[in-house]
Design a protein around this motif. Structure first.
Motif, mmCIF file in Angstrom:
data_model
loop_
_atom_site.group_PDB
_atom_site.id
_atom_site.type_symbol
_atom_site.label_atom_id
_atom_site.label_comp_id
_atom_site.label_asym_id
_atom_site.label_seq_id
_atom_site.Cartn_x
_atom_site.Cartn_y
_atom_site.Cartn_z
ATOM 1 N N GLU A 190 -2.314 4.847 -7.470
ATOM 2 C CA GLU A 190 -1.191 5.371 -6.679
ATOM 3 C C GLU A 190 -1.544 5.452 -5.192
ATOM 4 O O GLU A 190 -0.676 5.258 -4.330
ATOM 5 C CB GLU A 190 -0.746 6.746 -7.192
ATOM 6 N N LEU A 191 -2.820 5.724 -4.892
ATOM 7 C CA LEU A 191 -3.234 5.731 -3.493
ATOM 8 C C LEU A 191 -3.285 4.312 -2.931
ATOM 9 O O LEU A 191 -2.940 4.077 -1.776
ATOM 10 C CB LEU A 191 -4.610 6.395 -3.352
ATOM 11 N N ALA A 192 -3.701 3.369 -3.765
ATOM 12 C CA ALA A 192 -3.719 1.970 -3.335
ATOM 13 C C ALA A 192 -2.303 1.500 -3.018
ATOM 14 O O ALA A 192 -2.081 0.770 -2.041
ATOM 15 C CB ALA A 192 -4.335 1.108 -4.427
ATOM 16 N N GLN A 193 -1.334 1.914 -3.825
ATOM 17 C CA GLN A 193 0.063 1.550 -3.559
ATOM 18 C C GLN A 193 0.523 2.135 -2.227
ATOM 19 O O GLN A 193 1.231 1.473 -1.454
ATOM 20 C CB GLN A 193 0.953 2.065 -4.685
ATOM 21 N N ARG A 194 0.126 3.368 -1.946
ATOM 22 C CA ARG A 194 0.535 4.005 -0.698
ATOM 23 C C ARG A 194 -0.071 3.278 0.506
ATOM 24 O O ARG A 194 0.586 3.070 1.519
ATOM 25 C CB ARG A 194 0.086 5.473 -0.702
ATOM 26 N N MET A 195 -1.347 2.869 0.368
ATOM 27 C CA MET A 195 -2.035 2.194 1.471
ATOM 28 C C MET A 195 -1.519 0.775 1.694
ATOM 29 O O MET A 195 -1.706 0.206 2.772
ATOM 30 C CB MET A 195 -3.544 2.147 1.201
ATOM 31 N N ALA A 215 4.940 -7.026 -12.258
ATOM 32 C CA ALA A 215 5.764 -7.786 -11.308
ATOM 33 C C ALA A 215 6.728 -6.885 -10.542
ATOM 34 O O ALA A 215 6.935 -7.063 -9.335
ATOM 35 C CB ALA A 215 6.530 -8.883 -12.049
ATOM 36 N N THR A 216 7.320 -5.913 -11.221
ATOM 37 C CA THR A 216 8.279 -5.024 -10.564
ATOM 38 C C THR A 216 7.602 -4.205 -9.465
ATOM 39 O O THR A 216 8.129 -4.072 -8.358
ATOM 40 C CB THR A 216 8.916 -4.073 -11.591
ATOM 41 N N THR A 217 6.425 -3.662 -9.781
ATOM 42 C CA THR A 217 5.679 -2.879 -8.793
ATOM 43 C C THR A 217 5.296 -3.739 -7.595
ATOM 44 O O THR A 217 5.393 -3.305 -6.436
ATOM 45 C CB THR A 217 4.410 -2.282 -9.428
ATOM 46 N N ILE A 218 4.877 -4.975 -7.856
ATOM 47 C CA ILE A 218 4.487 -5.883 -6.771
ATOM 48 C C ILE A 218 5.678 -6.160 -5.855
ATOM 49 O O ILE A 218 5.555 -6.141 -4.622
ATOM 50 C CB ILE A 218 3.924 -7.200 -7.339
ATOM 51 N N ASP A 219 6.841 -6.390 -6.461
ATOM 52 C CA ASP A 219 8.042 -6.642 -5.662
ATOM 53 C C ASP A 219 8.360 -5.450 -4.763
ATOM 54 O O ASP A 219 8.712 -5.619 -3.576
ATOM 55 C CB ASP A 219 9.241 -6.930 -6.575
ATOM 56 N N VAL A 220 8.242 -4.249 -5.316
ATOM 57 C CA VAL A 220 8.519 -3.033 -4.545
ATOM 58 C C VAL A 220 7.516 -2.883 -3.404
ATOM 59 O O VAL A 220 7.890 -2.563 -2.265
ATOM 60 C CB VAL A 220 8.478 -1.795 -5.462
ATOM 61 N N LEU A 221 6.247 -3.138 -3.697
ATOM 62 C CA LEU A 221 5.209 -3.021 -2.675
ATOM 63 C C LEU A 221 5.444 -4.000 -1.532
ATOM 64 O O LEU A 221 5.333 -3.645 -0.349
ATOM 65 C CB LEU A 221 3.824 -3.265 -3.293
ATOM 66 N N LEU A 222 5.748 -5.241 -1.874
ATOM 67 C CA LEU A 222 5.984 -6.257 -0.849
ATOM 68 C C LEU A 222 7.208 -5.914 -0.005
ATOM 69 O O LEU A 222 7.208 -6.090 1.222
ATOM 70 C CB LEU A 222 6.149 -7.628 -1.502
ATOM 71 N N LEU A 223 8.244 -5.408 -0.653
ATOM 72 C CA LEU A 223 9.452 -5.018 0.085
ATOM 73 C C LEU A 223 9.165 -3.850 1.011
ATOM 74 O O LEU A 223 9.589 -3.851 2.182
ATOM 75 C CB LEU A 223 10.568 -4.655 -0.903
ATOM 76 N N ASP A 224 8.431 -2.852 0.511
ATOM 77 C CA ASP A 224 8.085 -1.696 1.336
ATOM 78 C C ASP A 224 7.242 -2.110 2.547
ATOM 79 O O ASP A 224 7.443 -1.612 3.655
ATOM 80 C CB ASP A 224 7.321 -0.655 0.509
ATOM 81 N N ALA A 225 6.290 -3.031 2.307
ATOM 82 C CA ALA A 225 5.430 -3.494 3.396
ATOM 83 C C ALA A 225 6.246 -4.229 4.448
ATOM 84 O O ALA A 225 6.061 -4.029 5.659
ATOM 85 C CB ALA A 225 4.321 -4.386 2.855
ATOM 86 N N ALA A 226 7.162 -5.092 3.992
ATOM 87 C CA ALA A 226 8.004 -5.834 4.930
ATOM 88 C C ALA A 226 8.900 -4.890 5.718
ATOM 89 O O ALA A 226 9.089 -5.048 6.934
ATOM 90 C CB ALA A 226 8.846 -6.860 4.162
#
Length: 257
Positions: A190-195, A215-226
């Motif tokens: 969860e900390l890695a996702q936040r970072m 895959a769903t988590t990865i999509d969310v992470l990439l969207l949040d980063a963008a």
């Protein structure tokens, strides 16, 4: 002089009775040589005797001798704790082997050194073969970025969830923390996702590879980063626009040359 003659109780005690720095340094050097040459053949009585003598004279021997003793005693799991504590609180040239290697030191001893000795002492502890959560907390509490980075880079350090959360958040503003935090074994998913939002592209790749998110988590992470990057660009643009507007106002009022 033979080994038996050198290790004679009365002979060593007679040498220990000498109060000069030179005499005591010579005695400490003799004992150090005995350990080097005959450690495996010394009896328990002989080891106890020599430890007792070192304990009584350690404050009165030359620095070069104390350094040699420190290097030797750092590898002795049966060395007297009070003698090891004395060396651990000595000048860093003497303390380093003890702080870095000795298993005799307890967490309380290490924390006391962290709180009361120098930056170099803290760095020596941060690179130990094993660092407990309690000692890690004390090192992080120093606030020194170099000490914290050394601790994070130590694969054998153990860091509590609360402290790791603090360091992960600190990595927003301290770029040098990001890589060692992301690579540390105690980083929770969860900390890695936040970072993921604020670290570099290469560290994002490492996070995705290491934690194997779905895959769903990865999509969310990439969207949040963008999204975070777009917001940063917009914030910079607004700041630049404000600066330009202020400059124009100053120029119009004749205050800008």
């Amino acid at each position: 002089m033979t080994k038996i003659e050198i290790i004679d109780d009365q002979h060593l005690l007679k040498l220990a009775a000498q109060h000069s720095v030179e005499g005591r340094s010579e005695l400490a050097g003799t004992i150090s040589n005995l350990f080097d040459e005959s450690a495996g053949s010394l009896s328990d009585r002989e080891r106890i005797l020599m430890f007792d003598i070192l304990r009584s004279i350690i404050h009165d021997v030359e620095m070069s001798v104390r350094r040699k003793l420190s290097e030797m005693l750092a590898g002795f799991p049966d060395a007297p704790q009070d003698l090891i504590r004395t060396l651990a609180n000595d000048e860093i040239e003497i303390a380093y082997p003890i702080l870095n290697k000795s298993v005799v030191l307890r967490d309380a001893d290490l924390i006391e050194v962290i709180r009361n000795r120098t930056l170099e002492h803290q760095l020596a502890i941060a690179t130990r073969e094993s660092v407990s959560e309690e000692v890690s907390d004390a090192l992080v509490s120093t606030g020194d970025k170099g000490v914290i980075k050394e601790l994070l880079s130590n694969p054998k350090s153990r860091i509590s969830n609360a402290t790791m959360e603090y360091l992960a958040e600190e990595s927003r503003r301290v770029d040098t923390f990001q890589e060692p935090v992301v690579h540390h074994t105690d980083l929770a998913p969860e900390l890695a996702q936040r970072m993921f939002i604020w670290v570099s592209a290469s560290l994002r790749d490492h996070i995705l590879t290491r934690f194997n998110f779905d895959a769903t988590t990865i999509d969310v992470l990439l969207l949040d980063a963008a999204t975070a990057e777009m917001e940063l660009v917009e914030a910079h643009a607004k700041e630049k626009s404000k600066s330009s507007l202020l400059a124009q106002e100053l120029k119009n009022e004749g205050l800008l040359n």
